[in-house]
Design a protein around this motif. Structure first.
Motif, PDB file in Angstrom:
ATOM      1  N   ILE A  15      40.148  98.890 -50.655  1.00 30.66           N
ATOM      2  CA  ILE A  15      41.454  98.917 -51.334  1.00 30.66           C
ATOM      3  C   ILE A  15      41.330  98.287 -52.713  1.00 30.66           C
ATOM      4  O   ILE A  15      41.769  98.845 -53.717  1.00 30.66           O
ATOM      5  CB  ILE A  15      42.520  98.168 -50.514  1.00 30.66           C
ATOM      6  CG1 ILE A  15      42.829  98.937 -49.237  1.00 30.66           C
ATOM      7  CG2 ILE A  15      43.806  98.012 -51.323  1.00 30.66           C
ATOM      8  CD1 ILE A  15      43.834  98.261 -48.363  1.00 30.66           C
ATOM      9  N   PHE A  18      39.280 100.677 -55.035  1.00 32.26           N
ATOM     10  CA  PHE A  18      39.905 101.914 -55.507  1.00 32.26           C
ATOM     11  C   PHE A  18      41.200 101.674 -56.260  1.00 32.26           C
ATOM     12  O   PHE A  18      41.683 102.524 -56.972  1.00 32.26           O
ATOM     13  CB  PHE A  18      40.151 102.860 -54.328  1.00 32.26           C
ATOM     14  CG  PHE A  18      38.905 103.532 -53.868  1.00 32.26           C
ATOM     15  CD1 PHE A  18      38.334 104.519 -54.648  1.00 32.26           C
ATOM     16  CD2 PHE A  18      38.294 103.164 -52.688  1.00 32.26           C
ATOM     17  CE1 PHE A  18      37.175 105.138 -54.229  1.00 32.26           C
ATOM     18  CE2 PHE A  18      37.143 103.779 -52.267  1.00 32.26           C
ATOM     19  CZ  PHE A  18      36.570 104.762 -53.041  1.00 32.26           C
ATOM     20  N   SER A  19      41.788 100.497 -56.046  1.00 31.48           N
ATOM     21  CA  SER A  19      43.037 100.285 -56.761  1.00 31.48           C
ATOM     22  C   SER A  19      42.813  99.543 -58.073  1.00 31.48           C
ATOM     23  O   SER A  19      43.742  99.066 -58.690  1.00 31.48           O
ATOM     24  CB  SER A  19      44.035  99.543 -55.876  1.00 31.48           C
ATOM     25  OG  SER A  19      43.466  98.328 -55.480  1.00 31.48           O
ATOM     26  N   TYR A  21      42.679  98.831 -61.712  1.00 33.77           N
ATOM     27  CA  TYR A  21      43.487  99.485 -62.727  1.00 33.77           C
ATOM     28  C   TYR A  21      43.223  98.836 -64.081  1.00 33.77           C
ATOM     29  O   TYR A  21      42.756  97.714 -64.165  1.00 33.77           O
ATOM     30  CB  TYR A  21      44.959  99.360 -62.372  1.00 33.77           C
ATOM     31  CG  TYR A  21      45.395  97.958 -62.169  1.00 33.77           C
ATOM     32  CD1 TYR A  21      45.999  97.240 -63.192  1.00 33.77           C
ATOM     33  CD2 TYR A  21      45.168  97.305 -60.954  1.00 33.77           C
ATOM     34  CE1 TYR A  21      46.376  95.945 -63.016  1.00 33.77           C
ATOM     35  CE2 TYR A  21      45.538  95.991 -60.774  1.00 33.77           C
ATOM     36  CZ  TYR A  21      46.138  95.307 -61.802  1.00 33.77           C
ATOM     37  OH  TYR A  21      46.516  94.015 -61.632  1.00 33.77           O
ATOM     38  N   SER A  22      43.565  99.548 -65.114  1.00 29.79           N
ATOM     39  CA  SER A  22      43.295  98.994 -66.431  1.00 29.79           C
ATOM     40  C   SER A  22      44.612  98.708 -67.135  1.00 29.79           C
ATOM     41  O   SER A  22      45.506  99.521 -67.170  1.00 29.79           O
ATOM     42  CB  SER A  22      42.503 100.002 -67.243  1.00 29.79           C
ATOM     43  OG  SER A  22      43.238 101.181 -67.367  1.00 29.79           O
ATOM     44  N   LEU A  23      44.763  97.540 -67.623  1.00 33.88           N
ATOM     45  CA  LEU A  23      45.988  97.185 -68.346  1.00 33.88           C
ATOM     46  C   LEU A  23      45.722  97.071 -69.836  1.00 33.88           C
ATOM     47  O   LEU A  23      46.598  97.248 -70.654  1.00 33.88           O
ATOM     48  CB  LEU A  23      46.529  95.857 -67.831  1.00 33.88           C
ATOM     49  CG  LEU A  23      47.553  95.971 -66.718  1.00 33.88           C
ATOM     50  CD1 LEU A  23      48.006  94.597 -66.288  1.00 33.88           C
ATOM     51  CD2 LEU A  23      48.740  96.806 -67.165  1.00 33.88           C
TER      52      LEU A  23
ATOM     53  N   PHE B  83      43.872 109.555 -50.258  1.00 34.97           N
ATOM     54  CA  PHE B  83      43.377 108.196 -50.098  1.00 34.97           C
ATOM     55  C   PHE B  83      44.507 107.275 -49.637  1.00 34.97           C
ATOM     56  O   PHE B  83      44.348 106.501 -48.684  1.00 34.97           O
ATOM     57  CB  PHE B  83      42.813 107.697 -51.428  1.00 34.97           C
ATOM     58  CG  PHE B  83      42.266 106.304 -51.353  1.00 34.97           C
ATOM     59  CD1 PHE B  83      41.003 106.082 -50.839  1.00 34.97           C
ATOM     60  CD2 PHE B  83      43.033 105.228 -51.767  1.00 34.97           C
ATOM     61  CE1 PHE B  83      40.505 104.795 -50.745  1.00 34.97           C
ATOM     62  CE2 PHE B  83      42.541 103.942 -51.680  1.00 34.97           C
ATOM     63  CZ  PHE B  83      41.269 103.721 -51.171  1.00 34.97           C
ATOM     64  N   THR B 145      49.309 101.181 -59.179  1.00 31.39           N
ATOM     65  CA  THR B 145      48.020 101.073 -58.492  1.00 31.39           C
ATOM     66  C   THR B 145      48.162 101.722 -57.113  1.00 31.39           C
ATOM     67  O   THR B 145      49.279 101.841 -56.603  1.00 31.39           O
ATOM     68  CB  THR B 145      47.610  99.612 -58.265  1.00 31.39           C
ATOM     69  OG1 THR B 145      48.628  98.997 -57.476  1.00 31.39           O
ATOM     70  CG2 THR B 145      47.458  98.869 -59.572  1.00 31.39           C
ATOM     71  N   LYS B 146      47.020 102.114 -56.557  1.00 31.81           N
ATOM     72  CA  LYS B 146      47.074 102.657 -55.198  1.00 31.81           C
ATOM     73  C   LYS B 146      47.513 101.567 -54.230  1.00 31.81           C
ATOM     74  O   LYS B 146      48.231 101.822 -53.272  1.00 31.81           O
ATOM     75  CB  LYS B 146      45.700 103.183 -54.788  1.00 31.81           C
ATOM     76  CG  LYS B 146      45.285 104.425 -55.524  1.00 31.81           C
ATOM     77  CD  LYS B 146      44.095 105.067 -54.819  1.00 31.81           C
ATOM     78  CE  LYS B 146      43.601 106.298 -55.521  1.00 31.81           C
ATOM     79  NZ  LYS B 146      42.723 106.004 -56.662  1.00 31.81           N
ATOM     80  N   PHE B 147      47.055 100.349 -54.519  1.00 24.83           N
ATOM     81  CA  PHE B 147      47.355  99.224 -53.642  1.00 24.83           C
ATOM     82  C   PHE B 147      48.854  99.108 -53.369  1.00 24.83           C
ATOM     83  O   PHE B 147      49.278  98.937 -52.229  1.00 24.83           O
ATOM     84  CB  PHE B 147      46.815  97.943 -54.285  1.00 24.83           C
ATOM     85  CG  PHE B 147      47.132  96.707 -53.519  1.00 24.83           C
ATOM     86  CD1 PHE B 147      46.380  96.365 -52.399  1.00 24.83           C
ATOM     87  CD2 PHE B 147      48.174  95.876 -53.911  1.00 24.83           C
ATOM     88  CE1 PHE B 147      46.670  95.221 -51.685  1.00 24.83           C
ATOM     89  CE2 PHE B 147      48.468  94.739 -53.192  1.00 24.83           C
ATOM     90  CZ  PHE B 147      47.715  94.402 -52.080  1.00 24.83           C
ATOM     91  N   ASN B 228      47.933 106.238 -63.590  1.00 23.26           N
ATOM     92  CA  ASN B 228      46.689 106.202 -62.821  1.00 23.26           C
ATOM     93  C   ASN B 228      46.803 106.836 -61.450  1.00 23.26           C
ATOM     94  O   ASN B 228      45.862 107.427 -60.952  1.00 23.26           O
ATOM     95  CB  ASN B 228      46.237 104.754 -62.645  1.00 23.26           C
ATOM     96  CG  ASN B 228      46.059 104.080 -63.983  1.00 23.26           C
ATOM     97  OD1 ASN B 228      45.576 104.700 -64.923  1.00 23.26           O
ATOM     98  ND2 ASN B 228      46.464 102.833 -64.076  1.00 23.26           N
TER      99      ASN B 228
END
Lengths: 422, 282, 300
Positions: A15, A18-19, A21-23, B83, B145-147, B228
């Motif tokens: 998790i 894959f999560s 992220y870019s800020l 996912f 985010t996916k989270f 994203n």
């Protein structure tokens, strides 16, 4: 037991992974929240956005959102104060005394803009919409796309019956009766679905009286005026007499658009940018049979006054990169891109110069009529409670169409419900 | 498994009438889907012709766009959705099975109240949770985010999954668990080695539903993600344009969205069937 | 079923075990859902417009009073929502039960048939709405095409109140009956055959076997699935929105649409919160009823 622990670990790690992220955004980058159709009207990925990157090295991140939800998303971001979207496209009525609290005033940017961008070239009635002379004299938006109400009709059917386009509502009603052919062609098509559909179509008729739902200072409901009640009767007559589709109360954008394109309608009052779609021979069976006329009125003089619908670009007050954001707004609205958008990407241009451009005129013979109608058009009331007012209006129009109330009762009731909101 | 004779089935008529009814149900279930698939290979003119046309020269252009690798490819959206839905299902089943087991097998203080409280959280319309959650995740810097979607979906699905699995656990006899406990297994071992395999049809059903709810969810996905992590239902909603619905695009995406759910549904079913074997062996 | 027997061998070892088992679930729920739930209660006593710069104000029960006494739409919406919920749940129960039993009874082709019958639930709700809109259309829809084919008149499905109600009900039943079917099928499959063998030996006929033995055994999962379906139905949004947008007029507007429009179109947060609290209470009543029913059957 061990394998379970391993599995849980794996899940947590994956998790996280894959999560990711870019800020961190590059210095000159802005985000744009826009309707997908409008994004197509600026050429999508390869259009205005790509040019802006090449010419000014500004990165634009585009977030698209469907019509019904774009306001939800924008408001959520505005209220949270995160400045997530630097530039947002909104329709006119959403720019009002409440929402403008979230927007950056633009006068200083406009004053500082290069001369060739030419703010004065933008059609005057549109420039007026996002400015609030009475409130604080500030300007909060730049027009990006505009359309107005225009009647499209079947030239062949008119010619066959030897008919002229109408100038007054009485002539219009006569024509809808004459053109109606039971079982094959509706005299006139309109939308009757609740909410924005029926209410917008009715307003295109109503504004021919020269006034909107509310008075200009937004303090009085004008729906119960005599001419408003008469317009409602004009609007309802084709349906109540059976010259319009019997299931009109379920008709939305698609039904009334395809009815014309499939050759099942003689007349219809449409948003002007439909022209490109309706005259596309791949999609329309009557592509070369279409003509247009301006919205009639009661007097028969100076037709064309109707509801103007437009999209405006506004800037979030909390934007972290206001200079680049305004560059984007200028790129969306400059002469070159407005012409390109009008010609290639079926945008409804907001500049006088585009409508006078010879190439544009050649492609859209209707250009002159559009410009006239847009200049005469009236913008929707920009009241903070406009959506609620629209829903009330829609409900009462339908009460009349369902014969639950007379036109006068319906409009009186509408005003009674609207008054406490003003 | 075919050895189960029809006479001792749980009291169900199995004659030709019932087969006829199955056929009618089948047509009712499949016709709209077939219509959507047909719409996906029709040009707009054909979609709106009267009377409705069934057979037209197929036009696969929309499939080429969405399943290709170009600018408008739908594959990144599908991957995001896949996912997120898979992770949600996995987490939900793990967390909920523990909770369901506790509710089903133990008598403890407040157990009924907790069960109702759990349900009450699901009774709240999701739209009213949007603003508080948005502000919270904005503060935590977790938007887009996916989270964030996995966590929200899991929480939203827990009440449903727990209640449902509890109902299935309730139906399983306890003798095996008791003997395992005497053998010295702990609670987790009993749950994962004994109870869950026995309840596998119920768990399969639960996880299919959790997966599909997460796979098709629109509102949170739309509000909480921007760049994203756009999911496929959000892409589907965009086919409702400013002036028109892009019918062919819509139908194509709807078909594409249907497929993974169908495949997963089909394979999960083997657990439904296998359970009979387990039952008859026992 | 021996639910009443205390299951105490683990309890003796560790009194905390159930709480430990519950902790991950409740941890997530408290962060993600309990907090909005409480926040929502609090909001329902405020006058707050989302876009307004004026700070919110405590107004006591004003939102509730306005809703029940002065909102002309609330009554219409309640009528539609409750009617819609009762009719769809009833139809889903009947059709779901029938299809589950029929599927269970199939010897050959069961897996394939099950897959096919479950497909509607896999389709995204937006697509279900749009797909059925094509089916119900007066002129180009398949339903009217069929009616004309067998010699009946066309019906204005989406443009008149009663037909629109049924069009929405049928579309929704189409989409979510597989949910009930699937849970019943899973319930049937996990039953052991010995019970039926015993019943067979006792000489019970099919009908008796079903009502006396099978039905009580599959009742708990059935009650749970119907309870959740009821909750989903009360706040249904997508299908009515795409088919009719609540029309004609407001005759097919469900609570879900009313809340969404009050919250994100009118920005009246307090009132939207009040509606969802009302919905919450209806849901709790529904849950109580289902819990009672499933307990009653079990003890009898």
């Amino acid at each position: 037991m061990k394998s379970l622990r391993k599995m849980v670990k794996l899940v947590i790690f994956s998790i996280m992974f894959f999560s990711a992220y870019s800020l961190t955004l590059a210095a000159d980058s802005v985000t744009l929240l826009i309707h997908p159709t409008l994004y197509k009207a600026m050429g999508g990925k390869d259009g205005v956005v790509a040019d802006l990157k090449k010419e000014k090295s500004i990165d634009v991140t585009v977030i698209t959102s469907p019509y019904g939800n774009i306001l939800d998303k924008a408001v959520l971001s505005f209220v949270s104060g995160g400045g997530e979207f630097d530039v947002v496209t909104l329709i006119g009525p959403w720019i009002n005394s409440e929402t403008t609290n979230f927007f950056e005033p633009l006068e200083s940017y406009i004053a500082g803009a290069p001369a060739e961008w030419d703010y004065e070239d933008i059609i005057g009635s549109l420039r007026k919409v996002p400015t609030f002379p009475k409130m604080n004299g500030k300007t909060y938006g730049i027009p990006y796309r505009v359309g107005t109400g225009i009647f499209y009709y079947r030239k062949d059917l008119f010619a066959k019956a030897n008919l002229q386009t109408p100038k007054t509502w009485d002539e219009f009603l006569e024509l809808s009766e004459k053109l109606y052919q039971p079982g094959s062609i509706y005299g006139v098509v309109q939308r009757g679905k609740p909410g924005v559909h029926v209410e917008q179509d009715f307003k295109r008729y109503l504004f021919s009286t020269g006034h909107a739902v509310l008075s200009e200072d937004l303090s009085t409901c004008l729906l119960n005026k005599d001419d408003s009640i008469r317009v409602l009767e004009v609007f309802g007559k084709p349906f109540l007499s059976g010259w319009a589709p019997p299931d009109m109360l379920a008709w939305g954008r698609d039904e009334y658009r395809t009815a014309m394109m499939q050759g099942r309608a003689a007349m219809g009052l449409y948003f002007s940018p439909y022209w490109g779609l309706m005259t596309n021979p791949e999609k329309s069976k009557v592509a070369d049979q279409l003509g247009w006329f301006l919205v009639p009125n009661f007097s028969g003089k100076n037709q064309g006054s109707t509801l103007n619908g437009g999209w405006f670009a506004v800037m979030d007050k909390k934007s972290k990169n206001k200079k680049a954001a305004f560059e984007l707004m200028m790129a969306m609205t400059n002469k070159k891109n407005q012409l390109r958008g009008g010609l290639e990407w079926s945008n409804g241009p907001i500049r006088t110069s585009v409508y006078n451009d010879p190439e544009f005129k050649r492609k859209f013979p209707v250009a002159k009529g559009w410009l006239d109608a847009i200049s005469l058009g009236i913008a929707d009331a920009q009241h903070p409670r406009i959506t609620q007012i629209s829903d009330i209006t829609s409900k009462e129009i339908i009460n009349y169409l369902q014969k639950k109330k007379s036109a006068k009762e319906a409009m009186d009731d509408a005003c009674n419900q609207i008054k406490p909101l003003l | 498994m075919k050895s189960i004779s029809q006479n001792i089935s749980p009291g169900i008529p199995t004659n030709s009438v019932s087969k006829g009814i199955v056929m009618i149900l089948l047509v009712f279930s499949l016709l709209p889907i077939i219509w959507i698939i047909l719409t996906s290979i029709k040009s707009e003119q054909a979609i709106f012709s009267i009377p409705p046309k069934v057979f037209v020269a197929p036009d696969f252009s929309a499939y080429k766009i969405f399943l290709g690798l170009g600018n408008n490819s739908a594959i990144p959206f599908i991957w995001n959705s896949l996912f997120i839905a898979a992770m949600t299902t996995f987490l939900t089943v793990i967390v909920s099975s523990l909770a369901a087991y506790a509710f089903s097998r133990y008598r403890f203080k407040w157990s009924n109240h907790l069960l109702i409280l759990m349900l009450a959280t699901r009774l709240l319309p999701p739209v009213t949770a949007v603003v508080p959650l948005y502000l919270m995740f904005r503060y935590l810097d977790l938007l887009d985010t996916k989270f964030v979607l996995i966590i929200i979906y899991t929480a939203v699905e827990i009440p449903f999954a727990t209640w449902l699995m509890k109902a299935f656990f309730d139906g399983i006899p306890r003798e095996l668990e008791e003997s395992a406990a005497l053998d010295g297994c702990n609670a987790l071992q009993i749950i994962y080695k004994i109870t869950m395999p026995l309840a596998s049809p119920g768990i399969a059903a639960t996880s299919i539903f959790v997966f599909i709810l997460a796979w098709n969810e629109f509102m949170f996905a739309f509000m909480f993600t921007s760049i994203n992590v756009r999911t496929i239902p959000v892409r589907l909603a965009e086919t409702i344009g400013e002036m028109q619905v892009y019918w062919q695009e819509m139908a194509t995406l709807a078909t594409v969205i249907m497929l993974p759910a169908l495949i997963i549904g089909f394979f999960m079913q083997k657990y439904l069937v296998r359970a009979i074997t387990a039952g008859s062996v026992k | 079923m021996k639910n009443s027997r205390p299951f105490n061998f683990l309890l003796l070892k560790k009194k905390l075990t159930p709480y430990l088992l519950l902790s991950p679930a409740f941890l997530l729920l408290i962060v993600i859902l309990v907090y909005p739930l409480i926040y929502n209660f609090y909001l329902s006593f405020l006058k707050w417009r989302l876009t307004s710069p004026v700070p919110s104000k405590f107004v006591g029960f004003e939102n509730y009073v306005n809703l029940f006494l002065y909102d002309p739409d609330f009554l219409d919406v309640s009528k539609f929502s409750l009617g819609f919920t009762i009719v769809t749940i009833f139809m889903e129960f009947i059709i779901g039960l029938f299809s589950a039993l029929l599927l269970y009874g199939l010897v050959r082709g069961r897996r394939l048939m099950t897959s096919f019958l479950l497909t509607p639930y896999m389709v995204a709700p937006i697509a279900v709405g749009l797909g059925w809109r094509l089916m119900w259309d007066r002129d180009l829809g398949l339903v009217n095409f069929f009616l004309v084919f067998i010699g009946l008149d066309k019906i204005n499905w989406l443009a008149e109140s009663m037909p629109a109600f049924w069009a929405i009900v049928i579309s929704e039943v189409w989409r979510s009956t597989p949910f009930v079917t699937m849970i019943l099928l899973a319930g049937l499959t996990s039953l052991s055959n010995e019970i039926f063998e015993a019943a067979h030996i006792d000489g019970a006929n099919r009908w008796q076997t079903f009502w006396k033995i099978t039905f009580p055994l599959i009742l708990p999962p059935l009650a749970v699935s119907l309870m959740f379906q009821t909750i989903f139905k009360l706040r249904v949004f997508d299908i009515p929105f795409i088919l009719t947008e609540g029309g004609p007029g407001t005759s097919t507007m469900p609570y879900g649409m009313l809340i969404h429009r009050t919250y994100f179109k009118y920005f009246d947060v307090g009132k939207a919160a009040a509606i969802s609290v009302v919905l919450l209470f209806i849901g709790i009543v529904v849950a109580m009823i289902y819990v009672k029913i499933s307990k009653m059957k079990q003890t009898s």
